[in-house]
Design an enzyme around this catalytic site. Structure first.
Site, PDB file in Angstrom:
ATOM      1  CG  HIS A  35      -2.063  -1.024   1.014  1.00 15.47           C
ATOM      2  ND1 HIS A  35      -3.187  -0.807   0.242  1.00 15.47           N
ATOM      3  CD2 HIS A  35      -2.177  -2.287   1.493  1.00 15.47           C
ATOM      4  CE1 HIS A  35      -3.947  -1.891   0.262  1.00 15.47           C
ATOM      5  NE2 HIS A  35      -3.357  -2.811   1.006  1.00 15.47           N
ATOM      6  CB  THR A  36       4.347   1.960  -0.496  1.00 15.33           C
ATOM      7  OG1 THR A  36       4.654   0.758  -1.195  1.00 15.33           O
ATOM      8  CG2 THR A  36       4.573   1.747   0.982  1.00 15.33           C
ATOM      9  N   GLY A 125      -8.084 -14.522  -7.236  1.00 14.58           N
ATOM     10  CA  GLY A 125      -8.462 -13.642  -6.128  1.00 14.58           C
ATOM     11  C   GLY A 125      -7.648 -13.863  -4.872  1.00 14.58           C
ATOM     12  CG  ASP A 175      -0.604  -5.769  -8.283  1.00 10.71           C
ATOM     13  OD1 ASP A 175       0.279  -5.683  -7.412  1.00 10.71           O
ATOM     14  OD2 ASP A 175      -1.819  -5.767  -8.029  1.00 10.71           O
TER      15      ASP A 175
HETATM   16  C1  GLA Z   1      -3.062  -4.383  -4.914  1.00 17.09           C
HETATM   17  C2  GLA Z   1      -2.902  -3.258  -5.943  1.00 17.09           C
HETATM   18  C3  GLA Z   1      -1.469  -2.720  -5.935  1.00 17.09           C
HETATM   19  C4  GLA Z   1      -1.018  -2.374  -4.523  1.00 17.09           C
HETATM   20  C5  GLA Z   1      -1.318  -3.512  -3.544  1.00 17.09           C
HETATM   21  C6  GLA Z   1      -1.052  -3.129  -2.117  1.00 17.09           C
HETATM   22  O1  GLA Z   1      -2.309  -5.493  -5.274  1.00 17.09           O
HETATM   23  O2  GLA Z   1      -3.223  -3.718  -7.231  1.00 17.09           O
HETATM   24  O3  GLA Z   1      -1.369  -1.611  -6.796  1.00 17.09           O
HETATM   25  O4  GLA Z   1      -1.593  -1.181  -4.101  1.00 17.09           O
HETATM   26  O5  GLA Z   1      -2.679  -3.934  -3.635  1.00 17.09           O
HETATM   27  O6  GLA Z   1       0.295  -2.926  -1.923  1.00 17.09           O
END
Ligand code: GLA
Length: 389
Positions: A35-36, A125, A175
């Site tokens: 979550h960065t 998921g 991702d």
């Molecule tokens: C999901 C989102 C990413 C990222 C993560 C948390 O995977 O697709 O962009 O924010 O959560 O790190």
């Protein structure tokens, strides 16, 4: 070979004439930096050798015929390249459709339809980015079939754009970037503010990366993901009144402590604290790895989980159980949730000789407490997307 069975399925459904391509795009696991990526911070993910296989062929008309071996009950899903429009998640075909749409938005029109069969060996998921894997795979196929002049980094950005605008999930770039730019044996140290990156070799002497899947399903769209983004944005706008920054990732821990009272809401303050500290932890963790200090890397992973649990509140009893049970096992170097959270997977570094005990002990404790089983995968770090045939 897995791809041979996907190709066989394609031929069975759609015939074997014409030019048929066989492709693969990986899934990803994030080692640290959670979550960065939408806070202008650093992430440290790697591509896996498990992922999504795709077999595709161009059509002469405008039809799209899609089939997933993971959702056989849905059969062949037919639509058209005309009139693709952003909509909320309906079924898995929204991911490839979103990417076709996104190419068009970027001035690269897909002018004829295609037949496509997919098979993924990433649990759906689960927080290993099965959806980003499908997005990057689709972009890779379109580039190959239509000759679009785009780099792998562009494929990541197009994938993210489609997820944001077509599927309504405000995800960051991690991702799609990890998948499009993956390199065997390496994690990617990415600064999401600038997209500068470097490959860092993951040399875990006598240890393995083990993924524990909680089997608690999560759809990013209906989770609290977008809510967390909103809380960080609110925290940022408040702290900007007292210090000039562009993103929470610009702050050191000291600067945050000095200015945090500008964030009036206690919840938003905790969300921002996570974003700032997690970013700094990620920088420290990569440094530790460069110094061959895997122990410190593991400690930083553990601290990451605690912060995601207490300050960011994206874990839940399933992920907490997997991690807290992992911490009890001898030979576990570090363990944390990975991905968006709210279900999905954890990632642990486990000494070779402890892997069997880990799976047995964590598995038993999880089943006892949660009531259903977790799944475990000892994974390898793989390359980005490829054309296999
Ligand atoms: C999901 C989102 C990413 C990222 C993560 C948390 O995977 O697709 O962009 O924010 O959560 O790190």
């Amino acid at each position: 070979m897995i791809w041979e069975s996907v190709l066989a399925k394609f031929k069975e459904l759609f015939g074997d004439e014409g030019e048929i391509g066989v492709y693969f795009a990986p899934g990803r696991v994030n080692m640290i930096g959670e979550h960065t990526d939408y806070n202008g911070g650093h992430v440290f993910p790697c591509a896996l050798t498990i992922g999504t296989y795709g077999v595709a062929r161009k059509r002469e008309d405008k039809k799209l015929r899609f089939y997933s071996m993971n959702f056989e009950g849905l059969g062949v899903l037919e639509s058209s390249i005309e009139g693709l429009k952003p909509e909320k998640e309906a079924d898995w075909t929204n991911y490839p459709k979103g990417v076709i749409w996104a190419f068009g938005e970027k001035g690269m029109r897909v002018d004829c339809g295609m037949d496509l069969v997919l098979f993924g060996n990433i649990p759906n998921g689960s927080g290993l980015s099965s959806s980003a894997s499908v997005e990057v795979l689709t972009g890779f196929i379109l580039r190959d079939m239509f000759g679009f002049d785009v780099t792998n980094q562009d494929l990541a950005l197009i994938g993210q754009y489609s997820e944001n605008k077509f599927n309504g999930v405000n995800c960051g770039i991690m991702d799609q970037f990890a998948i499009a730019m993956g390199k065997a044996g390496h994690a990617i140290f990415l600064d999401t503010a600038t997209l500068k990156y470097e490959y860092a070799p993951i040399k875990l002497e006598n240890a393995k990366i083990v993924i524990s899947c909680s089997n608690k399903k999560r759809g990013l769209g209906d989770s609290k993901y977008n809510e967390r983004r909103g809380e960080c944005e609110s925290a940022l706008s408040q702290i900007k009144e007292v210090i000039e920054i562009g993103a929470l990732g610009d702050l050191t821990e000291e600067q945050f402590e000095q200015h945090k009272d500008a964030i009036k809401d206690e919840v938003c303050r905790r969300r921002a604290k996570h974003a700032v500290y997690e970013n700094q932890r990620t920088v420290k963790a990569v440094e530790a790895l460069k110094n061959n200090d895997v122990k410190l890397f593991g400690e930083l992973m553990n601290a990451s989980h605690v912060s995601l649990r207490d300050d960011y509140e994206v874990t839940g009893v399933e992920l907490d159980t997997l991690v807290e049970e992992a911490w009890k096992v001898d030979g576990v170097i570090g363990s944390r949730m990975t991905g968006a959270g709210f279900g999905g997977c954890t990632v642990s570094i486990v000494k070779d000789e402890a892997v069997d005990a880990f799976i047995e002990k964590v598995g038993a404790a999880y089943k006892e407490k949660i009531g259903y089983a977790a799944d475990f995968y000892v994974v390898e770090i793989g390359d980005g997307p490829v054309k296999l045939a």
